[in-house]
Enzyme design. Structure first.
Site: not given
Length: 139
Positions: A10, A50, A113, A116, A127
């Site tokens: 990310k 998302y 964080n 993913h 995905e």
């Protein structure tokens, strides 16, 4: 069983130049990177990726965060790749992640964080297809 899963490094992690360190942790966990690209998601792409979270209160913030800088999308391959990747990533909340996991070591917050990962083989397939064609994946 050998399978594939999607991993995204990310914007918080790419900003801090952690791609190599994160990839080393993934490889040390027995996962092989078989496709990889650095990209910057558009708002429409982030909203589409998302979409499962569109009714959640954090959706707009997540889209804003995921479009705030480059990401590294990659396909990981290995024995039980989905669960193995989720194990090395650690819990979504870095305060609850096990010691030595990516999120415990690198995450800045629950949202920022660092990584993913797909949560099931079915989601992994969709995905992966979002970011890569079959031709992009070199096993």
């Amino acid at each position: 069983m050998t399978e594939r899963t999607l991993s995204i490094i990310k914007p918080d992690a790419t900003r801090r130049n952690l791609t190599g360190r994160i990839n080393a942790m993934l490889e040390e966990a027995g996962l092989r990177i078989v496709a990889q690209k650095r990209t910057r998601l558009t708002v429409d792409e982030a909203r589409a990726f998302y979409a499962v979270h569109k009714e959640r209160p954090f959706f707009d913030s997540l889209v804003t965060f995921m479009t705030s800088g480059p990401v590294v999308a990659q396909v990981l391959e290995g024995h039980d790749a989905v669960s193995r990747n989720r194990g090395v990533m650690g819990a979504t909340n870095p305060d609850q992640a096990a010691d030595g996991t990516i999120r415990r070591v690198f995450a800045e917050s629950v949202e920022a964080n660092s990584v993913h990962g797909s949560d099931s083989p079915d989601n992994a397939a969709s995905e992966i297809a979002f970011f890569f064609s079959a031709r992009d994946i070199i096993g």
